[in-house]
Design an enzyme around this catalytic site. Sequence first.
Site, PDB file in Angstrom:
ATOM      1  N   ASP A  72       4.388   2.415  -4.061  1.00  0.00           N
ATOM      2  CA  ASP A  72       3.770   3.446  -5.046  1.00  0.00           C
ATOM      3  C   ASP A  72       3.560   2.790  -6.329  1.00  0.00           C
ATOM      4  OD1 ASP A  72       2.917   5.571  -6.090  1.00  0.00           O
ATOM      5  OD2 ASP A  72       4.535   6.924  -5.642  1.00  0.00           O
ATOM      6  N   ASP A  80       0.739  -1.258   0.156  1.00  0.00           N
ATOM      7  CA  ASP A  80       0.182   0.068  -0.114  1.00  0.00           C
ATOM      8  C   ASP A  80       0.882   1.295   0.164  1.00  0.00           C
ATOM      9  OD1 ASP A  80      -3.253   0.062   0.797  1.00  0.00           O
ATOM     10  OD2 ASP A  80      -2.083   1.900   1.017  1.00  0.00           O
ATOM     11  N   TYR A  91     -13.495   8.902 -12.141  1.00  0.00           N
ATOM     12  CA  TYR A  91     -13.474   7.316 -11.650  1.00  0.00           C
ATOM     13  C   TYR A  91     -13.943   6.194 -12.716  1.00  0.00           C
ATOM     14  CZ  TYR A  91     -14.499   2.984  -9.169  1.00  0.00           C
ATOM     15  OH  TYR A  91     -14.456   1.802  -8.798  1.00  0.00           O
TER      16      TYR A  91
HETATM   17  N1  SER Z   1     -18.313   1.693  -4.868  1.00  0.00           N
HETATM   18  C1  SER Z   1     -17.503   2.404  -5.853  1.00  0.00           C
HETATM   19  C2  SER Z   1     -17.848   3.818  -5.761  1.00  0.00           C
HETATM   20  O1  SER Z   1     -18.704   4.280  -5.162  1.00  0.00           O
HETATM   21  C3  SER Z   1     -18.390   1.890  -7.271  1.00  0.00           C
HETATM   22  O2  SER Z   1     -17.534   0.970  -7.949  1.00  0.00           O
HETATM   23  O3  SER Z   1     -17.174   4.652  -6.264  1.00  0.00           O
END
Ligand code: SER
Length: 326
Positions: free
Chosen positions: A57, A38, A147
């Site tokens: 890292d 980690d 994301y």
């Molecule tokens: N649990 C994640 C999030 O809420 C979704 O994959 O970003």
Amino acid sequence: MLRETKRILVTGALGQIGSELTLELRKIYGAENVIATDIVNKPTVEMSDSGPFAVMDVLSTTSIDNIVSKYKIDTIYHMAVILSAIGEKNPQMAWNVNMNGSINILEAGIKYEMCRIIIPSSIAVWGNGVPLENTPQACCLKPTTMYGVTKVCGELLADYYVQRFGLDVRGLRYPGIISHATLPGGGTTDYAVAIYYEAIDKGKYTCFVNAETRLPMMYMPDAINSTIQLANADFSNLKHHGDYNLSAMSFSVAELAESIKKYIPNFEITYEPDYRQAIADSWPNSIDDSSARKEWGWKHSWDLDAMTKDMLKNLRTRHELGKLYK
Ligand code: SER
């Protein structure tokens, strides 16, 4: 002929999924063969006492080279990631960690001729315009979060490395994951974990998405099983690589609160939706995971009420010891 996994490295091993995955992998492969890593140098006693832990890292190829060669790693479970809610606060950081981290891990896979790389994906690959019920394996991927953008790119990268370099890369689209051991780190689905902690601690919870919000969810034991099961599936049966739809249950926040009330009748819930409402609204209500079920035998075990009972039992015990939040 595929080589068998012998020495595993887990990135993000102190995170919500990484922490439990590492301990389970140590049971299966032998503690000394599973290297927890980690960026944060704060392993729990359980993590550091049960096997090797190293700071690594994923953005540093030198750091990856050092650990991979020192421990002769042949398989990586790449769990280090910036989730959706934190990612929206700092999109460039999410891009950097999620994309450059993943490509560094894939390159290490080639350089060290690894057997297998597991890179999870997420329900965040979907966005507005997707069929919300039983979202199919193959449909338009138009995420609204950074994301989600990085997870779509990660799936494409996985497929590219399989086809271009013959590297064995696998991944699944996790729904929201609920667990009692380690808190999640800044996702939109975190409310489904926080609600249990607050139910035990205060008997009430203020939710950051509204009562009708319905998302696909999974209890941690199913998440761990699915990940290890996919990692061990026969490669020749896999028609997909980095993007398996995965599903267990699906419920609204109101239904989740009702499930808690079966065990804590006075539990109260109020709603104060924030920026995470729009993210949740862009994700499916439920998922069609028939490819995972057909191609590698996926089958979930936990439903909402069984999970609620188990979550509350575990958190209550910790609360009584004065260690709810550890
Ligand atoms: N649990 C994640 C999030 O809420 C979704 O994959 O970003």
